[in-house]
Write an enzyme that holds these catalytic residues in place. Sequence first.
Site, PDB file in Angstrom:
ATOM      1  N   HIS A 136       0.914   3.486   5.256  1.00 50.79           N
ATOM      2  CA  HIS A 136       1.646   4.550   4.565  1.00 50.79           C
ATOM      3  C   HIS A 136       2.733   5.173   5.446  1.00 50.79           C
ATOM      4  CE1 HIS A 136      -1.466   7.170   6.533  1.00 50.79           C
ATOM      5  NE2 HIS A 136      -0.449   8.006   6.617  1.00 50.79           N
ATOM      6  N   ASP A 173      -4.631   0.116   4.597  1.00 48.97           N
ATOM      7  CA  ASP A 173      -3.735   1.124   5.174  1.00 48.97           C
ATOM      8  C   ASP A 173      -3.388   0.783   6.619  1.00 48.97           C
ATOM      9  OD1 ASP A 173      -2.104   3.342   5.178  1.00 48.97           O
ATOM     10  OD2 ASP A 173      -3.698   4.752   5.689  1.00 48.97           O
ATOM     11  N   SER A 221      -1.138   9.997  11.945  1.00 51.87           N
ATOM     12  CA  SER A 221      -1.481   8.753  11.262  1.00 51.87           C
ATOM     13  C   SER A 221      -1.049   7.537  12.080  1.00 51.87           C
ATOM     14  CB  SER A 221      -0.806   8.697   9.888  1.00 51.87           C
ATOM     15  OG  SER A 221      -1.315   9.718   9.060  1.00 51.87           O
TER      16      SER A 221
END
Length: 456
Positions: free
Chosen positions: A188, A218, A301
């Site tokens: 993402h 992901d 992230s």
Amino acid sequence: MADRQQTDPAPQWWSRPEGTAEGGRREGVPAPRPETGGEDHVQDAAPTAAAALDKDPDLSDPALDAPAGVPVVRYDPWGTEPLQVVDRGRTPRGIRLWQVVALSLGTALLAGGIGGYVGVLAERQSNTRLELPQAAAVDGGRAPDSVAGIAATALPGVVTLHVRGAKGGGTGTGFVLDQQGHILTNSHVVADSQEITVTFSTGESVTATLVGRDSGYDLAVVKVEGVRGLRPLSLGNSENVKVGDPVVAIGAPFDLSNTVTAGIISATGRPVTAGGDKGDGSDISYVDALQTDAPINPGNSGGPLLDAKAHVVGINSAIRGADKDDSTRQGGSIGLGFAIPVNQGKRVAEELIRTGRATHPVIGVTLDMDYTGDGARVGDKGEDGKPSVVAGGPGAVAGIRAGDVITKVDGRRVRGGDELIIKIRAHRPGDPLTLTVLRQGRESTLRVVLGSANGS
């Protein structure tokens, strides 16, 4: 005069004359002293006084006994000038108390001013500086298993990613996998990217290219070219992680690069789903996650979650905030962070580097995602009206039928369809699994060998 009560009338020369000083003077009263006294006047007055005394033998005058030639001065109450002169004493020459105090204060102020001025001059001339007490410098080394030691080992291999796309830009984190310049991050972070810039801990920035990504896990891999001195991080084994183990997270929360936080492993095997913004389910991530209380925020992230040996055990991917309908919802960490286990990340990264795509383990069935009971129910029909159990697939071979409810995977309870997908994707294609199936009120155990499907 004798020491007795005086009863006789006062002598005549004591009384005030009724007339003038010269014409009305009675016989026997001494004449007043002239205005200018002198030796002749005193000599003239003496016989008169003696004559008056002769008339009253009771009166005596010590002046009559004075030696010859010594002037006798007699008090005249009606004279023009008094004989008495007030003696006020000499002007005091001593210093009074207030003068002493004033002098002391003035001297002290003067001495203090002079002393301060001399001190300032001496300090300026000697070029001295004010220095406060401080601990001496010591060796900056830290124990390898301390947070500082782990950070010092890992930071050179952690990067910050700045991504620009058609819908705007974003920030994420990644870490170096090898000397060829491959970097692992979240899918993402680089989704729909048009330009990717990688910044190292030294501040050097280079452009990176996308190698491949998989939204189901992901995970994504990007690559940089022409960068020397790369420091790949060591990969650990997520199977060795236990609840309570200390961990360190590194990332760029809110674009604050090289941020280090610490915590523990709060749970393992936590089923987590993320994404789903497209609405068709193609971007949903299913993660059998490691839960940690190490603070993780937007921008973390793709960063590494490290154990006490500075080995990567997870890839930070998601956080849980307050509920959306809660007015106090937070956008940052509330102590619920989730990381993709490194074993899963390693397999996916290897496939992305090798082929640009990742494979997903499957059992070949379509699940009823609207089922609200306990367990994962196999749907009555699949997509486009096809059978819910793929003919010849792993599930069909194991004996799974439409309407079966799968309640356990390798003896671990499953509470819903999402959780079943997560448990399956935690394995590799070809791995055997034992499924506990509830059919028409009866429970049975089936053995399934996982198949393979291309990811998105």
